[in-house]
Motif scaffolding. Sequence first.
Motif, PDB file in Angstrom:
ATOM      1  N   LEU A  40       0.927  -1.174   0.007  1.00 24.77           N
ATOM      2  CA  LEU A  40      -0.172  -0.028  -0.142  1.00 24.77           C
ATOM      3  C   LEU A  40       0.938   1.241   0.115  1.00 24.77           C
ATOM      4  N   ILE A  41       1.786   1.246   0.764  1.00 25.83           N
ATOM      5  CA  ILE A  41       2.935   2.297   0.845  1.00 25.83           C
ATOM      6  C   ILE A  41       3.566   2.456  -0.340  1.00 25.83           C
ATOM      7  N   CYS A  42       4.203   1.345  -1.228  1.00 23.95           N
ATOM      8  CA  CYS A  42       4.412   1.352  -2.322  1.00 23.95           C
ATOM      9  C   CYS A  42       3.644   2.148  -3.385  1.00 23.95           C
ATOM     10  N   ALA A  43       2.077   1.899  -3.417  1.00 24.05           N
ATOM     11  CA  ALA A  43       1.477   2.562  -4.221  1.00 24.05           C
ATOM     12  C   ALA A  43       1.261   4.071  -3.976  1.00 24.05           C
ATOM     13  N   GLY A  44       1.483   4.411  -2.794  1.00 24.03           N
ATOM     14  CA  GLY A  44       1.430   5.906  -2.567  1.00 24.03           C
ATOM     15  C   GLY A  44       2.640   6.631  -2.906  1.00 24.03           C
ATOM     16  N   ARG A  45       3.829   5.951  -2.713  1.00 30.52           N
ATOM     17  CA  ARG A  45       5.156   6.285  -3.346  1.00 30.52           C
ATOM     18  C   ARG A  45       5.137   6.467  -4.655  1.00 30.52           C
ATOM     19  N   MET A  46       4.295   5.615  -5.461  1.00 27.17           N
ATOM     20  CA  MET A  46       4.435   5.822  -7.017  1.00 27.17           C
ATOM     21  C   MET A  46       3.139   6.406  -7.473  1.00 27.17           C
ATOM     22  N   CYS A  47       2.344   7.101  -6.645  1.00 29.13           N
ATOM     23  CA  CYS A  47       1.036   7.658  -7.102  1.00 29.13           C
ATOM     24  C   CYS A  47       1.226   8.755  -7.690  1.00 29.13           C
ATOM     25  N   ALA A  51       0.841  14.253  -6.642  1.00 29.17           N
ATOM     26  CA  ALA A  51       1.971  14.558  -6.051  1.00 29.17           C
ATOM     27  C   ALA A  51       1.853  14.986  -4.504  1.00 29.17           C
ATOM     28  N   PRO A  52       0.791  15.505  -3.883  1.00 30.11           N
ATOM     29  CA  PRO A  52       0.847  15.479  -2.350  1.00 30.11           C
ATOM     30  C   PRO A  52       1.145  14.193  -1.612  1.00 30.11           C
ATOM     31  N   ILE A  53       0.255  13.089  -2.053  1.00 30.57           N
ATOM     32  CA  ILE A  53       0.298  11.759  -1.757  1.00 30.57           C
ATOM     33  C   ILE A  53       1.658  11.358  -1.919  1.00 30.57           C
ATOM     34  N   ARG A  54       1.998  11.281  -2.846  1.00 32.74           N
ATOM     35  CA  ARG A  54       3.578  10.745  -3.139  1.00 32.74           C
ATOM     36  C   ARG A  54       4.795  11.495  -2.397  1.00 32.74           C
ATOM     37  N   TRP A  55       4.526  12.833  -1.976  1.00 34.67           N
ATOM     38  CA  TRP A  55       5.551  13.285  -1.129  1.00 34.67           C
ATOM     39  C   TRP A  55       5.291  13.111   0.305  1.00 34.67           C
ATOM     40  N   LEU A  56       4.204  12.929   0.763  1.00 37.56           N
ATOM     41  CA  LEU A  56       3.740  12.794   2.201  1.00 37.56           C
ATOM     42  C   LEU A  56       4.344  11.050   2.515  1.00 37.56           C
ATOM     43  N   VAL A  57       4.253  10.297   1.478  1.00 39.17           N
ATOM     44  CA  VAL A  57       4.969   8.881   1.597  1.00 39.17           C
ATOM     45  C   VAL A  57       6.265   9.017   1.502  1.00 39.17           C
ATOM     46  N   LYS A  58       6.851   9.813   0.875  1.00 43.39           N
ATOM     47  CA  LYS A  58       8.424   9.944   0.540  1.00 43.39           C
ATOM     48  C   LYS A  58       8.874  10.275   1.862  1.00 43.39           C
ATOM     49  N   GLU A  91       9.850   0.186  -0.548  1.00 46.01           N
ATOM     50  CA  GLU A  91      10.998   0.331  -1.497  1.00 46.01           C
ATOM     51  C   GLU A  91      11.474  -0.639  -2.354  1.00 46.01           C
ATOM     52  N   ILE A  92      11.385  -1.848  -1.444  1.00 45.67           N
ATOM     53  CA  ILE A  92      11.771  -3.223  -2.419  1.00 45.67           C
ATOM     54  C   ILE A  92      10.881  -3.727  -3.436  1.00 45.67           C
TER      55      ILE A  92
END
Length: 505
Positions: free
Chosen positions: A323-330, A333-340, A393-394
Amino acid sequence: MKNRIKMILTVFVSIITVISMTQGIMCSAENSSSQFIVGFDAEFPPYGYKDDSGEYVGFDLDLAEEVCKRKGWELVKQPIDWNSKDMELNSESIDCIWNGFTMTGRETAYTWSIPYIDNSQVIVVRSDSGITVPADLSGKVVAVQADSSALHALEGDEATEENQALRKSFAELQQIGDYNSAFMNLESGAVDAVCMDVGVARYEIKSRGDKFAMLADNISTEQYAVGFKRGNTELRDEVQAVLLEMAEDGTFNDIAVKWGLEECVCLSEDSINDTATADIEETADESLGERILNICKLLSKGVLASLMIFVLTLVFALPLGLLICAGRMCRIAPIRWLVKIYISIVRGTPLMLQLLVVFFGPYYLFGMSLSSKYRIAAVIIGFSLNYAAYFAEIYRSGIQAVPKGQYEACEVLGYSRMQTFFKIVFPQMVKNIIPSVTNEVITLVKDTSLAYAVSYTEMFTIAKQVAAAQTTIIPLFVAGIFYYVFNFIVAFIMERIEKKMNYYK
């Protein structure tokens, strides 16, 4: 000929280097002979702790400093893990344990100086708890420091019938690594009381304001002395003689007054004969096989706790990582940066700190009272959130390793995004990431030992406690064997899975 000359010169230079190093070692050994290395718990005020200026200070350290001053020695203040104090002493990494060290109940385990402080074990509670006598602790959660006098007074072989009955009335007796953690647990409501040394209790209550109170009834009394390696009577006698000089000229009492311990002083030359007798006594040793078998029995409960942390962390972290990976690749932009940011914080801070935040955060941030039952939940939440970030990240690396052409082919064939991911991308991702996931899973097996940060008793914590109680390093080796065997099994299973998925060969 030139090569031979070079070889001879090289050998000559090597010999000179070895001789110089040997002389240096001998010189440093001669210099170190004038050192007096005191092992102490750096979280045990007022006997030994780090002050606001970053210096190690305390009553016992002041005594040691005065002894060194009179003997012409250099004092080395060596903070130690209290559970490892016997290994430090027996390996001669330190010369003595001098830190509010209880002699009572350990008379034959060390070579002792004469006792110099009379101490009591008391019970500290929150001021608003309504607990006024020890009987009120029935059904309550009580904390003690691992391998402490309070623990021995309640569970030791020489515990009184009254204390044994008191211990049985507790809902739980938790062993905590240090008193700062104990007071954090007490303040947050994770425990209902802490049993501890009266001198430390007075210092902590005074430092922390009126939040805590000390019950009038003591659970035991004992004496403090300086503990030396068994048989090291020569050094003990030197230190002891200076302590008696200090008592005679008033220096000892002045130091006691400075730290508010003048009422506890019991230094007397009359105790010398008793101490010498204790040095001669011997205890019966059990065979190595019997000792290892006994250690394995003691570690068995901890093994189950470690396995539970391992299994539950994987159960929650593996899907959460996806789920976090999905957010990381969303694409948003706000979701992606929050997850990062989340991943950056988790990977950039120690897991131990994260466990403390998860456990104590609800109280210190939101004022929510904690329960001792929340402890295991906090461990699983902390581990899952930490490992999910790494798994995310993996997963991302595995997904990005799938060629872009396969996405285009799926689009031509009319696959939806969901079908493309689960039927085409996901199987290839899993195949690509197995080696990396294996490394994380193996690391998780070893990281289960960090649960001690929130006083959850797993296998390695029990191993340290048994090692401290039995004054042997064997429990740690037994624990190490368990970790190795368990990791060997994990690596074997993951290798089989990897071979199974290597369908191109």
